[in-house]
Design an enzyme around this catalytic site. Structure first.
Site, mmCIF file in Angstrom:
data_model
loop_
_atom_site.group_PDB
_atom_site.id
_atom_site.type_symbol
_atom_site.label_atom_id
_atom_site.label_comp_id
_atom_site.label_asym_id
_atom_site.label_seq_id
_atom_site.Cartn_x
_atom_site.Cartn_y
_atom_site.Cartn_z
ATOM 1 N N GLY A 76 0.581 -1.326 -0.031
ATOM 2 C CA GLY A 76 0.207 0.142 0.263
ATOM 3 C C GLY A 76 1.244 1.373 0.055
ATOM 4 O O GLY A 76 2.164 1.113 -0.133
ATOM 5 N N LYS B 24 7.559 -0.635 0.097
ATOM 6 C CA LYS B 24 8.010 -0.977 -0.997
ATOM 7 C C LYS B 24 9.592 -0.153 -1.395
ATOM 8 O O LYS B 24 10.024 -1.188 -1.743
ATOM 9 C CB LYS B 24 6.917 0.018 -1.730
ATOM 10 C CG LYS B 24 5.405 -0.685 -1.608
ATOM 11 C CD LYS B 24 4.536 -1.149 -2.789
ATOM 12 C CE LYS B 24 4.763 0.454 -3.022
ATOM 13 N NZ LYS B 24 4.108 1.450 -2.039
ATOM 14 N N SER B 25 8.950 0.756 -1.598
ATOM 15 C CA SER B 25 10.567 1.601 -2.470
ATOM 16 C C SER B 25 11.956 1.308 -1.482
ATOM 17 O O SER B 25 12.864 0.768 -2.245
ATOM 18 C CB SER B 25 10.370 3.117 -2.938
ATOM 19 O OG SER B 25 9.343 3.295 -3.401
ATOM 20 N N ALA C 210 12.372 5.263 -13.234
ATOM 21 C CA ALA C 210 11.472 6.164 -12.603
ATOM 22 C C ALA C 210 10.507 6.705 -13.417
ATOM 23 O O ALA C 210 10.757 6.644 -14.805
ATOM 24 C CB ALA C 210 11.241 7.287 -11.766
ATOM 25 N N THR C 211 9.331 6.424 -13.247
ATOM 26 C CA THR C 211 8.291 6.728 -14.257
ATOM 27 C C THR C 211 6.957 7.108 -13.406
ATOM 28 O O THR C 211 6.786 8.131 -14.025
ATOM 29 C CB THR C 211 6.926 5.240 -13.883
ATOM 30 O OG1 THR C 211 6.254 4.632 -12.197
ATOM 31 C CG2 THR C 211 7.609 3.869 -14.067
ATOM 32 N N HIS D 114 12.726 10.980 -2.677
ATOM 33 C CA HIS D 114 13.093 9.141 -3.370
ATOM 34 C C HIS D 114 14.520 9.171 -3.198
ATOM 35 O O HIS D 114 15.775 8.886 -3.387
ATOM 36 C CB HIS D 114 11.671 8.836 -4.042
ATOM 37 C CG HIS D 114 10.683 7.993 -3.450
ATOM 38 N ND1 HIS D 114 10.869 6.680 -3.740
ATOM 39 C CD2 HIS D 114 9.985 8.614 -2.948
ATOM 40 C CE1 HIS D 114 10.245 6.393 -3.204
ATOM 41 N NE2 HIS D 114 9.306 7.391 -2.599
#
Lengths: 179, 179, 179
Positions: free
Chosen positions: C18, C23-24, C42-43, C58
């Site tokens: 979530g 996660k990252s 990276a998107t 990030h």
């Protein structure tokens, strides 16, 4: 707010889950396995009838061994003031965080006070919190911000807890066990 | 609605998960491991084109061993009327609950009827349901109420099922196994 | 889009979770266990200030061993162009899917290109994605459609990955391990 800082606290358990996942009931069961008296620290504020009913239902379920302390904002103080040898249940971090954000309080300072209060304890301390990040991104910015802060706080407490339980449909999944 | 009442039903499996988590597919796989014929009890009502398409996709995926029964409200009757030795798939509790609430039916009575119908069976019965409580609190009261009732119903069925599976990204996590 | 097609890819890991579930950070940890250099694809597109800040946070967390490639749409190309022996982190599928849908691109074709690009690699490839299907059904049709497509894409990648991790509160739960 980093997920480091405290040592893992062997007395600390986080019970995490969605709405109506049985978090409070399971957390109460953990606490009442120990001898009474038990301290219930409630962070709910009865803003409206719906909330008053929810609080009453939770309160009626608990028996006489419990002392209930209301701490919608002063959660760290309530934890410090609980008897050092009594198991404590904090229900829940989600409403505390919500109260802090609605009142525009300093989250970093509040979290620091919470850390310090939790670190001073020795007896069982069970903290309930909601997982809120597994749906679609909310439309409004406040909800997105709340979701982010709740996720950060959950990560932070999970990093410091010796035991983390994720509740699904009333069933506990142990996702961390360093007890 | 308490999470007690029935004995654990050794023939009952709950497959729980989010939207597009592979619940139906996995549940179908459990059923079709047994010999045909199989009974598919569908609770969906085709209110609009979107729903009609979803129903058609699910129906097309199933082969000739299946008998499909539509039971948007009369789910307990459909379970009672299924042949006692045929594996049954109920897909899903979430749409049944939604139909009950939209029609302002008595949820406690409906759940009681469901319990009784499930308890009378002996052959494999797989029930699919959605976990809906892991996002932000919904803005509107009906959605909040639905979320609460769904959570209570999932806890109730999970307490009575011998096996509970939580699906994530098409992968099953066993969270209860008393088979 | 079926959940079959590719062989299980032994180099592919899916990290699912979530919002603010860690996660990252966890995915970066998997990659940096291997020797540098590492490729970060990276998107994210910086549509607004909120997003620009998230991207910067990030990026600042990553050290000098990383090469960052921006691929809001051309993710398959970016994967093909990464050095064959460098571990790759794709962060994340959710923003890529969102960019595809907002731009009205062909999802089936894009997924096919992604499959082919992933299948050509040999070195560790870690893909991050959001689970978004565990809340109440969204009100608006686009959000429902996104939720469906994200669920399908997660199932598809999970079926092809040798390893799938579900993050809760910063803690990894292994839900598939065929490494």
């Amino acid at each position: 707010m980093e997920t480091v800082g405290l040592e893992t606290l062997s007395h600390l358990t986080l019970v995490l889950g969605g709405a109506r996942s049985g978090k409070s009931r399971f957390a109460e069961g953990l606490v009442t396995e120990r001898p009474a008296p038990w301290v219930y620290i409630a962070t709910a504020e009865a803003w409206d009838e719906e909330m008053r009913e929810r609080i009453a239902v939770h309160r009626d379920r608990r028996d006489g061994g419990w002392t209930t302390v209301d701490a919608p904002l002063a959660l760290p103080d309530a934890i410090r003031e609980a008897p050092g040898d009594a198991p404590v249940l904090v229900d829940c971090l989600t409403l505390w965080l919500s109260n802090l954000m609605l009142g525009d309080h300093d989250l970093a300072a509040a979290t620091q006070h919470l850390d310090e209060a939790l670190a001073r304890r020795k007896a069982m301390t069970v903290v309930v919190s909601n997982e809120v990040g597994l749906g679609i991104v909310p439309d409004n910015a406040l909800a997105r911000s709340f979701r982010d802060e709740q996720g950060r706080l959950n990560q932070h407490i999970a990093a410091n807890a010796a035991s983390v339980i994720f509740m699904v449909a009333g069933l506990p999944m142990t996702i961390k066990d360093e007890t």
